[in-house]
Design a protein around this motif. Sequence first.
Motif, mmCIF file in Angstrom:
data_model
loop_
_atom_site.group_PDB
_atom_site.id
_atom_site.type_symbol
_atom_site.label_atom_id
_atom_site.label_comp_id
_atom_site.label_asym_id
_atom_site.label_seq_id
_atom_site.Cartn_x
_atom_site.Cartn_y
_atom_site.Cartn_z
ATOM 1 N N ASN A 20 3.663 -4.092 -9.716
ATOM 2 C CA ASN A 20 2.243 -4.143 -9.348
ATOM 3 C C ASN A 20 1.356 -4.557 -10.512
ATOM 4 O OD1 ASN A 20 2.897 -3.332 -6.785
ATOM 5 N ND2 ASN A 20 3.058 -1.217 -7.477
ATOM 6 N N PRO A 22 -0.450 -7.172 -12.593
ATOM 7 C CA PRO A 22 -0.856 -8.562 -12.344
ATOM 8 C C PRO A 22 -0.322 -9.523 -13.394
ATOM 9 C CG PRO A 22 -2.740 -7.155 -12.892
ATOM 10 C CD PRO A 22 -1.556 -6.267 -12.782
ATOM 11 N N LYS A 26 4.727 -13.826 -10.486
ATOM 12 C CA LYS A 26 5.283 -13.668 -9.146
ATOM 13 C C LYS A 26 6.361 -14.708 -8.930
ATOM 14 C CE LYS A 26 1.355 -11.654 -6.736
ATOM 15 N NZ LYS A 26 1.794 -10.470 -6.122
ATOM 16 N N SER A 52 5.386 4.430 -3.690
ATOM 17 C CA SER A 52 4.704 4.602 -4.964
ATOM 18 C C SER A 52 5.551 5.435 -5.942
ATOM 19 C CB SER A 52 3.308 5.165 -4.692
ATOM 20 O OG SER A 52 2.999 6.168 -5.557
ATOM 21 N N GLU A 84 3.447 -5.043 5.843
ATOM 22 C CA GLU A 84 2.232 -5.176 5.036
ATOM 23 C C GLU A 84 2.539 -4.970 3.547
ATOM 24 O OE1 GLU A 84 -1.425 -2.344 5.137
ATOM 25 O OE2 GLU A 84 -0.960 -2.994 7.191
ATOM 26 N N TYR A 85 3.278 -3.918 3.255
ATOM 27 C CA TYR A 85 3.623 -3.614 1.860
ATOM 28 C C TYR A 85 4.484 -4.712 1.252
ATOM 29 C CZ TYR A 85 1.731 1.084 1.323
ATOM 30 O OH TYR A 85 0.885 2.145 1.188
ATOM 31 N N GLN A 87 4.473 -7.766 1.880
ATOM 32 C CA GLN A 87 3.679 -8.947 1.554
ATOM 33 C C GLN A 87 2.866 -8.732 0.274
ATOM 34 O OE1 GLN A 87 1.920 -9.331 5.369
ATOM 35 N NE2 GLN A 87 3.586 -10.631 6.137
ATOM 36 N N LYS A 88 2.540 -7.467 0.006
ATOM 37 C CA LYS A 88 1.731 -7.160 -1.189
ATOM 38 C C LYS A 88 2.587 -7.040 -2.449
ATOM 39 C CE LYS A 88 -0.605 -3.529 0.104
ATOM 40 N NZ LYS A 88 -1.476 -2.490 0.551
ATOM 41 N N HIS A 89 3.764 -6.412 -2.296
ATOM 42 C CA HIS A 89 4.602 -6.134 -3.475
ATOM 43 C C HIS A 89 5.553 -7.278 -3.764
ATOM 44 C CE1 HIS A 89 3.786 -1.715 -3.913
ATOM 45 N NE2 HIS A 89 3.219 -1.999 -2.758
ATOM 46 N N ASP A 90 5.987 -7.364 -5.006
ATOM 47 C CA ASP A 90 6.882 -8.439 -5.390
ATOM 48 C C ASP A 90 8.343 -8.139 -5.116
ATOM 49 O OD1 ASP A 90 4.918 -9.991 -6.160
ATOM 50 O OD2 ASP A 90 5.135 -9.660 -8.311
#
Length: 350
Positions: A20, A22, A26, A52, A84-85, A87-90
């Motif tokens: 997470n 930045p 990616k 988490s 959803e997760y 798509q957000k997490h790598d």
Amino acid sequence: MTHLRLTFTLCCPYQMIRPNDPTTPKQPIANIELSVVVPIYNERDSIPALLSVIQDSLEKIYISHEIICVDDGSNDGSADLLREYAQKHDNLTALLLRRNYGQTPAMAAGFEKARGKVIITMDGDLQNDPADMVKLLEKLNEGYDLVSGWRKHRQDNKVTRLLPSKIANWLIGLVTEVKLHDYGCSLKAYRAELVRDMNLYGELHRFLPALAFIEGARITEIPVNHYARKFGSSKYGLGRTFRVVMDLMTVYFMKRFLTKPMHVFGSLGMISTVSGIGLGVYLTLVKILGGQDIGDRPLLILAVVLLLAGIQLFSFGLLAELLMRTYHESQKRPIYRIREVVSSPALEQS
Ligand code: UDP
Ligand code: MG
């Protein structure tokens, strides 16, 4: 933040992945060391905290990892949340099954997808402590192929869960000869190649240590934390105990006779046939020499049953031999497992 550097004999070079963060580029993670596989069936409320804490625990150590959450046909929205997760997490893969297959198939699907050299499994209900993963990895690094968690202070109902589990654990230990305190603990670490060699059916995930033992794995256990369920409810009741016993029989058979079914069916068939013939001879002698009537003697029925059962068992053994050969040969599955091959340097160069 303390950085604990794990020195895997199998796992190098290290790659620090902060999913997470930045600043972490990616891009696909190469050389994944660890895959965390979590089966999820209606655990919507646990998912955010679960992901988490897994991330937090793994960020503390230098190890490249992926998390594979297998949604086992949930109907409480777990799948949408995981999508959803992901798509957000790598480094999260949400593997969504079409329907509810059960914990074992869900785990098998996760194993199939896992790319890590080590695989850790845990429940998706936060009853396991992801922080224990580090302890498992350290133990694995001592040279084991499988490290199982032992819920020393298990937080489940005493009558419906702890007692049946105590009996089941004792029985499994007795039958499989793998000495662990807690076979049912999902928190386990495996060397990936070990898991890839195993095919899972029924609810055999509980017997992974026993199956691994059949494959010649080095197995141990360490005490791990266990918490009461905060969200949702358990997917199992007392009925599981019976299924465990049935699976136990399968495992016992696989352990003792998988590559030699004729030894069990043939021996039983032989005993049965010989006893039937013996009784038949005795009754014939009684009839011929003693001149007695044998038509209404229960022994005659027993002789016939034993003879027929013996022939059946024998034929069954032969069929099982054929099946066993098909089982191994169709999958190019050797009947042995090699741990290591060490050749002299001259041979390796040639
Ligand atoms: N689970 C699953 N499919 C099922 C039943 C259970 O994927 O059909 C998952 C469940 O979401 C949980 C784990 O398997 O992550 C263990 O289930 P549960 O916590 O109900 O078992 P218990 O801890 O009570 O033995
Ligand atoms: Mg649970």
